[in-house]
Design a protein around this motif. Structure first.
Motif, PDB file in Angstrom:
ATOM      1  N   LYS A   1      -1.348   5.670   3.686  1.00 28.44           N
ATOM      2  CA  LYS A   1      -1.032   5.599   5.121  1.00 28.44           C
ATOM      3  C   LYS A   1      -0.775   6.984   5.707  1.00 28.44           C
ATOM      4  O   LYS A   1      -1.099   7.234   6.858  1.00 28.44           O
ATOM      5  N   THR A   2      -0.191   7.860   4.914  1.00 27.87           N
ATOM      6  CA  THR A   2       0.167   9.185   5.433  1.00 27.87           C
ATOM      7  C   THR A   2      -0.802  10.288   5.023  1.00 27.87           C
ATOM      8  O   THR A   2      -0.764  11.370   5.594  1.00 27.87           O
TER       9      THR A   2
ATOM     10  N   LYS B   1       8.208  -6.676   9.460  1.00 31.03           N
ATOM     11  CA  LYS B   1       7.981  -5.412  10.166  1.00 31.03           C
ATOM     12  C   LYS B   1       7.778  -5.620  11.661  1.00 31.03           C
ATOM     13  O   LYS B   1       8.318  -4.874  12.465  1.00 31.03           O
TER      14      LYS B   1
ATOM     15  N   GLU C   1      -6.183   6.648  -0.534  1.00 30.98           N
ATOM     16  CA  GLU C   1      -5.329   6.104  -1.582  1.00 30.98           C
ATOM     17  C   GLU C   1      -5.504   6.900  -2.866  1.00 30.98           C
ATOM     18  O   GLU C   1      -6.558   7.484  -3.107  1.00 30.98           O
TER      19      GLU C   1
ATOM     20  N   THR D   1       0.510  -7.634  -2.048  1.00 27.56           N
ATOM     21  CA  THR D   1      -0.510  -7.518  -1.006  1.00 27.56           C
ATOM     22  C   THR D   1      -1.512  -8.666  -0.993  1.00 27.56           C
ATOM     23  O   THR D   1      -2.111  -8.936   0.038  1.00 27.56           O
TER      24      THR D   1
ATOM     25  N   ASP E   1       2.351   3.511   0.267  1.00 29.33           N
ATOM     26  CA  ASP E   1       2.596   4.421   1.391  1.00 29.33           C
ATOM     27  C   ASP E   1       1.702   5.659   1.426  1.00 29.33           C
ATOM     28  O   ASP E   1       1.389   6.165   2.500  1.00 29.33           O
ATOM     29  N   TRP E   2       1.326   6.180   0.279  1.00 33.61           N
ATOM     30  CA  TRP E   2       0.569   7.431   0.221  1.00 33.61           C
ATOM     31  C   TRP E   2      -0.679   7.378   1.119  1.00 33.61           C
ATOM     32  O   TRP E   2      -0.929   8.281   1.915  1.00 33.61           O
TER      33      TRP E   2
ATOM     34  N   ASP F   1       4.545  -8.685   6.943  1.00 27.87           N
ATOM     35  CA  ASP F   1       4.116  -8.467   8.328  1.00 27.87           C
ATOM     36  C   ASP F   1       5.175  -8.934   9.321  1.00 27.87           C
ATOM     37  O   ASP F   1       5.511  -8.223  10.262  1.00 27.87           O
TER      38      ASP F   1
END
Length: 189
Positions: free
Chosen positions: A164-165, A104, A169, A91, A161-162, A101
């Motif tokens: 984001k959903t 995706k 964090e 990151t 990912d955690w 980026d």
């Protein structure tokens, strides 16, 4: 500094700023302050130049992951330190972040291929560490490649990912506790 190194640094800067697709050999030549022909004396094309930069980036990531480990620390502690270092690198390294980026958003085939290769290199690195743990008797014999993949993907899911959903964090100690009581509990001797 030699010309090849200057070209590599200029190309890394261009790929980091503009991405793979938007980088041209003319841009690289301009940033390196060399003629475009000079680039072609070292690299046959943009793909070859790009691959040389990615190899250097992978080596840099590997070095940072190694430096995160503590000599004599338990396998689990060093595994966590190395994996967190890899994810931080992912990151914070400008080129790596740009590639993610572009992979995706634009789905540039060359970038997607490189991202797959980087992941394979990461899994291979982790597998090497697991094998060394097995050799030292710290880790139970296992399919090192599959376990390396599982560890990498677990860390990715929890660290990247955690949030984001789930809207927030996880703290590092939550990640360590979860993986310690699940994956590492069954992995360690």
């Amino acid at each position: 500094m030699d010309r090849r190194t200057e070209i590599l640094e200029a190309a890394a800067k261009s790929f980091s700023l503009f991405g793979y697709k938007a980088t041209t050999m003319d841009q690289v030549a301009k940033i390196a302050n060399v003629g475009k022909g000079t680039i072609y004396t070292f690299f046959a094309n943009k793909e070859e130049l790009f691959n040389a930069i990615v190899v250097g980036m992978i080596e840099e990531m590997r070095t940072e992951a190694e430096s995160a480990a503590v000599e004599g620390a338990p396998f689990e502690e060093n595994a966590h330190a190395r994996l967190m270092s890899i994810l931080k690198f992912r990151t914070t390294h400008q080129l790596y972040a740009k590639l993610i980026d572009e992979g995706k958003e634009i789905r540039t085939p060359a970038v997607q291929e490189v991202l797959v290769d980087i992941e394979k290199q990461i899994v291979k690195f982790i597998a090497e560490k697991i094998q060394k743990g097995i050799d030292r008797g710290e880790v139970k014999p296992c399919n090192v490649e599959m376990v390396a993949y599982l560890l990498f993907k677990s860390y990715m899911a929890l660290v990247v990912d955690w949030g984001k959903t789930h809207g927030q964090e996880l703290e590092q100690n939550e990640i360590v506790d979860l993986l310690s009581s699940t994956i590492f509990k069954s992995l360690l001797s």
